[in-house]
Design a protein around this motif. Structure first.
Motif, PDB file in Angstrom:
ATOM      1  N   LEU B 377       0.838  -1.208   0.000  1.00 32.01           N
ATOM      2  CA  LEU B 377       0.000   0.000   0.000  1.00 32.01           C
ATOM      3  C   LEU B 377       0.867   1.250   0.000  1.00 32.01           C
ATOM      4  O   LEU B 377       2.022   1.228   0.436  1.00 32.01           O
ATOM      5  CB  LEU B 377      -0.880   0.018   1.256  1.00 32.01           C
ATOM      6  CG  LEU B 377      -1.894  -1.118   1.380  1.00 32.01           C
ATOM      7  CD1 LEU B 377      -2.523  -1.084   2.772  1.00 32.01           C
ATOM      8  CD2 LEU B 377      -2.968  -1.012   0.307  1.00 32.01           C
ATOM      9  N   GLN B 378       0.290   2.336  -0.474  1.00 26.45           N
ATOM     10  CA  GLN B 378       0.992   3.612  -0.437  1.00 26.45           C
ATOM     11  C   GLN B 378       0.555   4.399   0.788  1.00 26.45           C
ATOM     12  O   GLN B 378      -0.527   4.175   1.343  1.00 26.45           O
ATOM     13  CB  GLN B 378       0.673   4.406  -1.694  1.00 26.45           C
ATOM     14  CG  GLN B 378       1.336   3.812  -2.919  1.00 26.45           C
ATOM     15  CD  GLN B 378       1.308   4.788  -4.061  1.00 26.45           C
ATOM     16  OE1 GLN B 378       0.231   5.220  -4.465  1.00 26.45           O
ATOM     17  NE2 GLN B 378       2.478   5.142  -4.550  1.00 26.45           N
ATOM     18  N   VAL B 379       1.397   5.334   1.187  1.00 32.21           N
ATOM     19  CA  VAL B 379       1.077   6.136   2.357  1.00 32.21           C
ATOM     20  C   VAL B 379       1.511   7.577   2.114  1.00 32.21           C
ATOM     21  O   VAL B 379       2.498   7.824   1.422  1.00 32.21           O
ATOM     22  CB  VAL B 379       1.753   5.555   3.624  1.00 32.21           C
ATOM     23  CG1 VAL B 379       3.277   5.599   3.511  1.00 32.21           C
ATOM     24  CG2 VAL B 379       1.313   6.300   4.889  1.00 32.21           C
ATOM     25  N   ALA B 380       0.717   8.500   2.625  1.00 32.16           N
ATOM     26  CA  ALA B 380       1.088   9.916   2.596  1.00 32.16           C
ATOM     27  C   ALA B 380       1.058  10.409   4.037  1.00 32.16           C
ATOM     28  O   ALA B 380       0.159  10.049   4.795  1.00 32.16           O
ATOM     29  CB  ALA B 380       0.096  10.708   1.749  1.00 32.16           C
ATOM     30  N   ASN B 381       2.053  11.201   4.401  1.00 32.98           N
ATOM     31  CA  ASN B 381       2.133  11.675   5.785  1.00 32.98           C
ATOM     32  C   ASN B 381       1.871  13.171   5.873  1.00 32.98           C
ATOM     33  O   ASN B 381       2.500  13.972   5.199  1.00 32.98           O
ATOM     34  CB  ASN B 381       3.515  11.380   6.368  1.00 32.98           C
ATOM     35  CG  ASN B 381       3.674   9.925   6.735  1.00 32.98           C
ATOM     36  OD1 ASN B 381       3.051   9.451   7.680  1.00 32.98           O
ATOM     37  ND2 ASN B 381       4.478   9.201   5.964  1.00 32.98           N
ATOM     38  N   ILE B 382       0.911  13.506   6.731  1.00 36.37           N
ATOM     39  CA  ILE B 382       0.556  14.908   6.964  1.00 36.37           C
ATOM     40  C   ILE B 382       0.404  15.014   8.465  1.00 36.37           C
ATOM     41  O   ILE B 382      -0.377  14.257   9.035  1.00 36.37           O
ATOM     42  CB  ILE B 382      -0.799  15.233   6.310  1.00 36.37           C
ATOM     43  CG1 ILE B 382      -0.696  15.049   4.809  1.00 36.37           C
ATOM     44  CG2 ILE B 382      -1.246  16.642   6.682  1.00 36.37           C
ATOM     45  CD1 ILE B 382      -2.025  15.131   4.106  1.00 36.37           C
ATOM     46  N   PHE B 383       1.145  15.873   9.108  1.00 37.59           N
ATOM     47  CA  PHE B 383       0.949  15.879  10.563  1.00 37.59           C
ATOM     48  C   PHE B 383       1.458  17.131  11.250  1.00 37.59           C
ATOM     49  O   PHE B 383       2.058  18.006  10.643  1.00 37.59           O
ATOM     50  CB  PHE B 383       1.547  14.632  11.191  1.00 37.59           C
ATOM     51  CG  PHE B 383       3.012  14.444  10.923  1.00 37.59           C
ATOM     52  CD1 PHE B 383       3.419  13.602   9.900  1.00 37.59           C
ATOM     53  CD2 PHE B 383       3.958  15.086  11.683  1.00 37.59           C
ATOM     54  CE1 PHE B 383       4.768  13.408   9.660  1.00 37.59           C
ATOM     55  CE2 PHE B 383       5.302  14.899  11.450  1.00 37.59           C
ATOM     56  CZ  PHE B 383       5.714  14.055  10.425  1.00 37.59           C
ATOM     57  N   HIS B 384       1.171  17.160  12.559  1.00 41.22           N
ATOM     58  CA  HIS B 384       1.555  18.276  13.416  1.00 41.22           C
ATOM     59  C   HIS B 384       2.949  17.982  13.964  1.00 41.22           C
ATOM     60  O   HIS B 384       3.095  17.245  14.934  1.00 41.22           O
ATOM     61  CB  HIS B 384       0.543  18.439  14.547  1.00 41.22           C
ATOM     62  CG  HIS B 384      -0.893  18.405  14.084  1.00 41.22           C
ATOM     63  ND1 HIS B 384      -1.377  19.278  13.134  1.00 41.22           N
ATOM     64  CD2 HIS B 384      -1.933  17.605  14.409  1.00 41.22           C
ATOM     65  CE1 HIS B 384      -2.657  19.019  12.921  1.00 41.22           C
ATOM     66  NE2 HIS B 384      -3.011  18.003  13.672  1.00 41.22           N
ATOM     67  N   ALA B 385       3.969  18.551  13.327  1.00 39.32           N
ATOM     68  CA  ALA B 385       5.338  18.167  13.667  1.00 39.32           C
ATOM     69  C   ALA B 385       5.755  18.690  15.032  1.00 39.32           C
ATOM     70  O   ALA B 385       6.542  18.059  15.729  1.00 39.32           O
ATOM     71  CB  ALA B 385       6.298  18.696  12.605  1.00 39.32           C
ATOM     72  N   GLY B 386       5.223  19.828  15.422  1.00 40.02           N
ATOM     73  CA  GLY B 386       5.657  20.437  16.674  1.00 40.02           C
ATOM     74  C   GLY B 386       5.342  19.579  17.873  1.00 40.02           C
ATOM     75  O   GLY B 386       6.078  19.576  18.857  1.00 40.02           O
ATOM     76  N   ASP B 387       4.237  18.840  17.822  1.00 43.01           N
ATOM     77  CA  ASP B 387       3.873  18.026  18.974  1.00 43.01           C
ATOM     78  C   ASP B 387       3.897  16.533  18.688  1.00 43.01           C
ATOM     79  O   ASP B 387       3.444  15.737  19.492  1.00 43.01           O
ATOM     80  CB  ASP B 387       2.520  18.460  19.547  1.00 43.01           C
ATOM     81  CG  ASP B 387       1.466  18.621  18.470  1.00 43.01           C
ATOM     82  OD1 ASP B 387       1.541  17.891  17.463  1.00 43.01           O
ATOM     83  OD2 ASP B 387       0.577  19.475  18.638  1.00 43.01           O
ATOM     84  N   GLY B 388       4.417  16.135  17.539  1.00 43.22           N
ATOM     85  CA  GLY B 388       4.605  14.707  17.263  1.00 43.22           C
ATOM     86  C   GLY B 388       3.331  13.936  16.956  1.00 43.22           C
ATOM     87  O   GLY B 388       3.313  12.708  16.999  1.00 43.22           O
ATOM     88  N   ASN B 389       2.267  14.652  16.647  1.00 47.14           N
ATOM     89  CA  ASN B 389       0.988  13.998  16.344  1.00 47.14           C
ATOM     90  C   ASN B 389       0.941  13.676  14.838  1.00 47.14           C
ATOM     91  O   ASN B 389       0.826  14.571  14.009  1.00 47.14           O
ATOM     92  CB  ASN B 389      -0.150  14.933  16.750  1.00 47.14           C
ATOM     93  CG  ASN B 389      -1.543  14.342  16.585  1.00 47.14           C
ATOM     94  OD1 ASN B 389      -2.519  15.058  16.592  1.00 47.14           O
ATOM     95  ND2 ASN B 389      -1.645  13.028  16.436  1.00 47.14           N
TER      96      ASN B 389
END
Lengths: 388, 480
Positions: B377-389
């Protein structure tokens, strides 16, 4: 003679509480002994966290620290200072007000949900505590939260344990998020305002984008109203200048900086201006800020109270004579009119045994609290009576 | 069939459907009761659309009193209740059950009181997240938590899930911005918890209720903290050639004493899709992209951007771009906030929500790629980097048999990895049904039993949103 139990590990603590629950033999939970607040606990034995000490995790780049409950706050603050970081909720040191000795512990800070002037901007201990391990009254260790900044996995027992005064569980490790220390701070001081005008000025200031991190008013001759800015130096002076201009209708504001500003807020945090005489009690009253002055005026009239307003007027510290009910009836009636709560922070033992120390809860809330207490501590062995 | 099992509906309740509906009809106006199958179908799922269950009936009360009457009745009849805000839960938090009544708060959508001097607003729980900010924006104020679904999601749902958002790095999540609630317990009792004053003594019931996923009561009103808007805000974009460099830059920025309002991260697949959708000017030739937003006066913004740029220079950044206008800022945020929707145009996806210690970022991102590759499967990462979420989006094709199951398995492996490195299963979406069975990886039996005791204490029959949060087997143990 009260015996003192000093477990050194979670396992020892579990065994002690398990045995206490089985024999229905209550335990008084002690940390550093600097916040003798609440009703006197009826227990033959003291369970002290003094032998459970030490920082267990500190990752400056992740802004997180964890420590065992008996760890001195001073040790934690010293470690954080090396990396110019801090516990942003600015926990009060009760020693001056209560005339206590000893060393505040991080467990005590947590169990009392301590905060300080920065509460209005940064929150209280509950808002910075991100993880907890605790031995419940069942003698079982539970964990909630963890070491990460955002966590909604399962019920938020972190909040429940913060401010539970040792009645739900004995914490064995607490984890806090951190913030960088501000580069500097500036405080604007306006003299001569009435409490009403001061609260208006503070509300106006907090309605601006200038990120006030402290707003307090100390009556006197002259009265002084304080507004704090923190951050990079240029930003602090910019915001202070903008606000000074906006607050001109309230009077001229003088700017106090750096160490002088810090000294002011340490004194306000620890309620030093009200350092009480032996024949006085001290009340801590939380209402919505605009209700603060009316409460203060009533108490000054009826109880000859000396006052300090923090949290923009929402936190009223008031002295009262240490006789009769310590002003309980008058204070509670004044708070009941507007909504909020009052805690008898400092009073002689006998007085605290005679009147409710904490604000009596509504029937609905009290019923829920009682049910929750029963799930954590069914035998009622942890600090019985302290918050009743 | 999907991997998450639903308990069999209670046949005794299904058999009494007409009677239960007749009872409800006596308690709410006709327009507040939905019984026709085609209308009930509108409530069969939430934003976790792989799961669908048509509820027994839907009630949309108009007042706290009606909510109280409905709950008291259903409690007496032993009928399950699933409270629902706008149905935007990504975790299946509002997924109904065939033997449950959905209690929606959508008709309770009034702003009740705005108190500027004390910086509070009191609203009915069906007001949308953006509706709160909208009610005070002309006064220069806003409500801080800003989940991506803020246009639709309600305060009721935000409270149930303790929602976060991109800007909570500076302003905190829902629990840090709620001052009080009016809540109805399963037996119909109405309680008020908290208020405009801070830190009520006694147990922090407010803290317990926020994030309890509608399992302890139904919140009908809330007192929220509002904040003055910053003088100005500006996002900047910064590209990196590796996740390692990007992660190190985030740590260095935060370590320097700067807490930006937001630090959002996108990886290459996410950038491509979001750029195609929003034309935000995202660079397409980088492995990782940060959106960093700072606030303040013009001079403060300039100063902060200068500091951040200097710090980040050590980590080989590229494509540095500071927004030059309101329109550019809006486009930059549009790309990020519509990321999930944009992704949905090209594939089905499972949106994960684990949080990790930020120092583990490179290791976990590598792990996520390997896990997904392992399932093809493919994955795309989008997240809140400042708090590790983290929000890895595991892409799949729902029309291809077996792909959903694969995506779920990959998602579960990702969340286990998050827990393994010291993180958690969910940072802001909640457990819902989606992560129910994974709870055993984060909590042991003692932990879960204590949480379930609290549930049982407030809802002895386990009627409120009962098949969520706790593994089914654990729940059986608690009920027994």
């Amino acid at each position: 003679m009260t015996s003192i139990l000093l477990p050194e590990s979670e396992a020892e603590l579990e065994a002690i509480v398990h045995e206490a629950a089985a024999s229905r033999s209550p335990l008084a939970i002690h940390g550093g002994g600097t916040r003798d607040i609440g009703r006197p606990v009826q227990a033959a034995r003291i369970l002290s966290t003094q032998a459970m000490t030490g920082i267990t995790l500190y990752e400056p780049t992740e802004l997180v620290i964890a420590a065992r409950p008996g760890t001195r706050l001073s040790e934690i603050e010293a470690a954080l200072a090396q990396n110019r970081q801090r516990l942003a909720f600015e926990p009060i040191d009760y020693r001056p007000l209560l005339g206590a000795h000893g060393e505040p512990t991080i467990g005590g800070v947590t169990a009392s949900n301590a905060s300080g002037p920065r509460r209005i901007q940064a929150g209280a201990a509950r808002d910075h505590l991100i993880g907890v391990r605790a031995v419940t009254g069942r003698g079982e260790t539970i964990k909630s939260g963890g070491r990460v900044m955002k966590n909604v996995t399962g019920y938020d027992f972190v909040k429940l344990l913060a401010g539970s005064w040792g009645t739900l569980g004995v914490m064995t490790e607490v984890t806090y998020k951190l913030l960088p220390e501000a580069e500097t701070e500036t405080t604007l001081v306006i003299e001569g305002l009435s409490a009403e005008r001061a609260v208006e000025a503070m509300a106006a200031a907090l309605g601006t984008p200038f990120e006030i991190t402290g707003a307090a008013h100390i009556p006197g001759a002259p009265s002084r109203t304080y507004l704090r800015f923190e951050g990079f130096a240029a930003s602090c002076s910019y915001r202070a200048e903008r606000l000074r201009a906006m607050l001109r209708p309230f009077g001229a504001a003088e700017a106090v900086e750096h160490a002088d500003s810090r000294a002011i807020w340490r004194s306000i945090r620890d309620v030093e201006p009200l350092r009480a005489a032996h024949d006085e009690v001290v009340w801590r009253i939380s209402v919505k800020p605009s209700d603060g002055p009316a409460i203060g005026a009533k108490l000054a009239f009826a109880l000859d109270s000396r006052l300090l307003y923090d949290w923009a007027g929402g936190l009223v510290w008031a002295t009262a004579p240490a006789k009769g009910d310590g002003g309980a009836e008058i204070v509670r009636a004044a708070v009941a009119l507007v909504g909020g709560h009052a805690t008898l922070i400092r009073a002689p033992f006998a007085l605290r045994a005679a009147v409710p120390v904490f604000q009596p809860e509504t029937a609905g809330v009290a019923a829920i609290s009682k049910k929750i207490k029963a799930t954590f501590d069914p035998s009622g062995v942890l600090n019985p009576g302290r918050v009743s | 069939m999907s991997a998450i099992l639903m308990p069999k509906p209670d046949q005794r309740v299904l058999a009494r459907r007409d009677e239960i509906i007749a009872g409800l009809a006596r308690l709410v106006p006709p327009a507040s009761l939905i019984t026709a199958e085609d209308e009930r179908r509108a409530y069969e799922t939430d934003a976790l659309t792989a799961y669908r269950q048509i509820p027994l009936a839907v009630v949309l009360p108009e007042t706290t009193e009606q909510v109280s009457a409905v709950l008291a009745f259903l409690n007496q009849e032993g009928v399950k209740v699933v409270a629902r805000g706008a149905g935007t839960s990504l975790a299946g938090g509002a997924l109904p059950a065939e033997d449950a009544v959905v209690l929606g708060v959508s008709k309770m959508n009034k702003v009740l009181d705005i108190d500027l001097p004390n910086r509070t607003i009191r609203v009915e729980a069906g007001v949308t997240n953006l509706g709160v900010s909208g009610a005070v924006s002309h006064l220069g104020f806003f409500y801080a938590p800003d989940p991506s679904s803020q246009l639709a999601c309600t305060i009721a749902g935000n409270i149930a899930m303790n929602s976060g958002g991109a800007h909570c790095l500076k302003y905190g999540v829902t629990t840090n911005n709620v001052l009080g609630v009016k809540m109805v317990l399963i037996d119909g009792t109405v309680v008020e918890i908290g208020g405009p004053h801070l830190d009520s003594p006694g147990y922090d019931l407010l803290g317990l209720v926020v994030g309890s996923e509608g399992q302890l009561g139904v919140v009908t009103e809330a007192m929220l903290r509002i904040l003055p808007m910053a003088e100005g805000a500006r996002p900047m974009l910064m590209g990196f050639q590796s996740a390692e460099e990007c992660g190190a830059a985030v740590a260095a920025i935060i370590g320097s004493g700067i807490i930006p309002v937001a630090i959002e991260y996108m990886d290459r697949p996410a950038i491509k899709v979001c750029e195609a959708f929003a034309h935000a000017g995202y660079p397409l030739d980088v492995e990782a992209l940060l959106i960093i937003e700072v606030e303040g006066s013009e001079a403060e913004i300039e100063d902060l951007i200068g500091r951040i740029t200097t710090i980040a220079a050590d980590f080989n950044p590229s494509n540095l771009k500071v927004s030059q206008s309101e329109a550019e800022s809006a486009a930059i945020w549009k790309g990020r906030k519509s990321a999930f929707g944009a992704m949905g145009r090209i594939a089905d996806y499972m949106c994960m929500d684990g949080t990790i210690p930020t120092g583990q970022l490179p290791r976990v991102l590598t792990g996520i790629s390997e896990i997904c590759a392992g399932y093809g499967l493919q994955v795309a990462n989008i997240f809140h980097a400042g708090d590790g979420n983290l929000h890895p989006l595991v892409l799949f094709n729902a029309n291809q048999p077996g792909e959903l199951e694969k995506a779920e398995a990959a998602g579960a492996d990702i969340l286990k990895l998050c827990v393994e490195v010291g993180g958690c299963l969910t940072g802001e979406h909640g457990v819902g049904v989606e992560k129910r069975e994974l709870m055993i990886h984060q909590f042991n039996t003692i932990d879960l039993d204590q949480q379930m005791r609290v549930k049982t204490a407030l809802d002895p029959q386990w009627l409120l949103n009962p098949h969520k949060v706790f593994p089914l087997a654990a729940r059986e143990r608690a009920v027994a």
